[in-house]
Scaffold this active site. Sequence first.
Site, PDB file in Angstrom:
ATOM      1  N   TYR A 135     -66.538  25.775  50.563  1.00 31.77           N
ATOM      2  CA  TYR A 135     -66.923  24.618  51.376  1.00 31.77           C
ATOM      3  C   TYR A 135     -65.685  23.795  51.785  1.00 31.77           C
ATOM      4  O   TYR A 135     -65.582  23.340  52.924  1.00 31.77           O
ATOM      5  CB  TYR A 135     -67.912  23.734  50.617  1.00 31.77           C
ATOM      6  CG  TYR A 135     -69.188  24.448  50.216  1.00 31.77           C
ATOM      7  CD1 TYR A 135     -69.757  25.411  51.053  1.00 31.77           C
ATOM      8  CD2 TYR A 135     -69.827  24.174  49.013  1.00 31.77           C
ATOM      9  CE1 TYR A 135     -70.926  26.066  50.681  1.00 31.77           C
ATOM     10  CE2 TYR A 135     -70.997  24.828  48.644  1.00 31.77           C
ATOM     11  CZ  TYR A 135     -71.531  25.774  49.482  1.00 31.77           C
ATOM     12  OH  TYR A 135     -72.686  26.431  49.125  1.00 31.77           O
ATOM     13  N   GLU A 171     -75.380  20.326  48.670  1.00 32.03           N
ATOM     14  CA  GLU A 171     -75.139  19.969  47.274  1.00 32.03           C
ATOM     15  C   GLU A 171     -74.690  21.214  46.541  1.00 32.03           C
ATOM     16  O   GLU A 171     -75.143  22.315  46.878  1.00 32.03           O
ATOM     17  CB  GLU A 171     -76.429  19.463  46.617  1.00 32.03           C
ATOM     18  CG  GLU A 171     -76.749  18.037  46.952  1.00 32.03           C
ATOM     19  CD  GLU A 171     -78.230  17.827  47.201  1.00 32.03           C
ATOM     20  OE1 GLU A 171     -79.016  18.740  46.894  1.00 32.03           O
ATOM     21  OE2 GLU A 171     -78.601  16.770  47.725  1.00 32.03           O
TER      22      GLU A 171
HETATM   23  C1  LIG Z   1     -70.492  31.172  47.111  1.00 33.73           C
HETATM   24  C2  LIG Z   1     -70.660  32.552  47.768  1.00 33.73           C
HETATM   25  C3  LIG Z   1     -71.752  32.472  48.818  1.00 33.73           C
HETATM   26  C4  LIG Z   1     -69.331  32.942  48.439  1.00 33.73           C
HETATM   27  O1  LIG Z   1     -69.534  34.194  49.079  1.00 33.73           O
HETATM   28  P1  LIG Z   1     -68.389  35.317  49.117  1.00 33.73           P
HETATM   29  O2  LIG Z   1     -68.825  36.349  50.078  1.00 33.73           O
HETATM   30  O3  LIG Z   1     -68.086  35.749  47.733  1.00 33.73           O
HETATM   31  O4  LIG Z   1     -67.155  34.461  49.674  1.00 33.73           O
HETATM   32  P2  LIG Z   1     -65.988  34.976  50.635  1.00 33.73           P
HETATM   33  O5  LIG Z   1     -65.512  36.321  50.188  1.00 33.73           O
HETATM   34  O6  LIG Z   1     -66.431  34.842  52.038  1.00 33.73           O
HETATM   35  O7  LIG Z   1     -64.852  33.908  50.332  1.00 33.73           O
HETATM   36  C5  LIG Z   1     -64.633  32.812  51.203  1.00 33.73           C
HETATM   37  C6  LIG Z   1     -63.902  31.725  50.449  1.00 33.73           C
HETATM   38  O8  LIG Z   1     -64.703  31.261  49.362  1.00 33.73           O
HETATM   39  C7  LIG Z   1     -63.853  30.930  48.257  1.00 33.73           C
HETATM   40  N1  LIG Z   1     -64.127  31.846  47.145  1.00 33.73           N
HETATM   41  C8  LIG Z   1     -64.960  32.908  47.163  1.00 33.73           C
HETATM   42  N2  LIG Z   1     -64.981  33.488  45.935  1.00 33.73           N
HETATM   43  C9  LIG Z   1     -64.158  32.762  45.149  1.00 33.73           C
HETATM   44  C10 LIG Z   1     -63.771  32.845  43.773  1.00 33.73           C
HETATM   45  N3  LIG Z   1     -64.261  33.786  42.961  1.00 33.73           N
HETATM   46  N4  LIG Z   1     -62.919  31.917  43.298  1.00 33.73           N
HETATM   47  C11 LIG Z   1     -62.423  30.946  44.097  1.00 33.73           C
HETATM   48  N5  LIG Z   1     -62.741  30.819  45.417  1.00 33.73           N
HETATM   49  C12 LIG Z   1     -63.595  31.724  45.919  1.00 33.73           C
HETATM   50  C13 LIG Z   1     -62.432  31.092  48.749  1.00 33.73           C
HETATM   51  O9  LIG Z   1     -62.042  29.879  49.361  1.00 33.73           O
HETATM   52  C14 LIG Z   1     -62.616  32.158  49.802  1.00 33.73           C
HETATM   53  O10 LIG Z   1     -61.595  32.154  50.753  1.00 33.73           O
HETATM   54  P3  LIG Z   1     -60.268  33.070  50.497  1.00 33.73           P
HETATM   55  O11 LIG Z   1     -60.768  34.454  50.284  1.00 33.73           O
HETATM   56  O12 LIG Z   1     -59.486  32.898  51.750  1.00 33.73           O
HETATM   57  O13 LIG Z   1     -59.619  32.506  49.280  1.00 33.73           O
HETATM   58  C15 LIG Z   1     -70.982  33.635  46.696  1.00 33.73           C
HETATM   59  O14 LIG Z   1     -70.003  33.584  45.685  1.00 33.73           O
HETATM   60  C16 LIG Z   1     -72.355  33.505  46.075  1.00 33.73           C
HETATM   61  O15 LIG Z   1     -73.337  34.025  46.590  1.00 33.73           O
HETATM   62  N6  LIG Z   1     -72.419  32.835  44.902  1.00 33.73           N
HETATM   63  C17 LIG Z   1     -73.685  32.718  44.182  1.00 33.73           C
HETATM   64  C18 LIG Z   1     -74.640  31.789  44.878  1.00 33.73           C
HETATM   65  C19 LIG Z   1     -74.050  30.409  45.012  1.00 33.73           C
HETATM   66  O16 LIG Z   1     -73.427  29.884  44.098  1.00 33.73           O
HETATM   67  N7  LIG Z   1     -74.267  29.788  46.189  1.00 33.73           N
HETATM   68  C20 LIG Z   1     -73.813  28.447  46.470  1.00 33.73           C
HETATM   69  C21 LIG Z   1     -74.835  27.467  46.054  1.00 33.73           C
HETATM   70  S1  LIG Z   1     -74.344  25.791  46.501  1.00 33.73           S
END
Ligand SMILES: CC(C)(COP(=O)(O)OP(=O)(O)OC[C@H]1O[C@@H](n2cnc3c(N)ncnc32)[C@H](O)[C@@H]1OP(=O)(O)O)[C@@H](O)C(=O)NCCC(=O)NCCS
Length: 156
Positions: A124, A112
């Site tokens: 996702y 979710e």
């Molecule tokens: C969601 C989260 C885990 C992603 O981790 P991350 O290390 O920043 O993500 P990555 O660098 O591996 O990015 C992978 C993909 O995620 C998406 N993504 C990551 N950051 C993004 C941003 N700021 N805007 C849009 N897409 C994004 C993109 O699809 C990206 O792929 P791409 O680089 O080829 O475009 C991180 O932002 C986080 O910890 N957020 C706070 C906690 C949270 O919201 N968790 C999810 C709860 S359901």
Amino acid sequence: MEPAETLAKLIAPCDISAPEFYLIECAAHGAPWSRTSFNDCTGKYYRTQALYVDQQPVGFTICRLVADEVTLMNIAVHPDYQGKGYGALLLKDVLNYASDKQSRPQYKVFLEVRESNRSAIALYRKYGFQDIGRRPGYYPPIPPASKKETAIVMRR
Ligand SMILES: CC(C)(COP(=O)(O)OP(=O)(O)OC[C@H]1O[C@@H](n2cnc3c(N)ncnc32)[C@H](O)[C@@H]1OP(=O)(O)O)[C@@H](O)C(=O)NCCC(=O)NCCS
């Protein structure tokens, strides 16, 4: 900071109740889980994995395991390390676990996500999750907002 690709990375099982993971939880989420909810994610129905970068924990996943379903309850990367591919590494670790040919060939993965969480939704979708439902008013508001938020339910 060194470029992400030159740093040593490791994903391994972790004790999610260790204080460093709750610090990441609070830094990453606008509305973090309570400490109690977080610490309760232990035992045989949970899979908790940490991502270490140069031996420092920078992110984690929490999955709940029931029958042939894996529910990704929580994934977080510390804000200082976001946008470097670490969230994708953590998600791929979950997907690899759920598709192990020997023991889990048919497992489904559910999660979710807040409908406002564009970065998580993009992550996702990139890894094949599809929307299967919505739960209005499911999430508490992220301050200073005061309205509860809809959850998008996704499956892969
Ligand atoms: C969601 C989260 C885990 C992603 O981790 P991350 O290390 O920043 O993500 P990555 O660098 O591996 O990015 C992978 C993909 O995620 C998406 N993504 C990551 N950051 C993004 C941003 N700021 N805007 C849009 N897409 C994004 C993109 O699809 C990206 O792929 P791409 O680089 O080829 O475009 C991180 O932002 C986080 O910890 N957020 C706070 C906690 C949270 O919201 N968790 C999810 C709860 S359901």
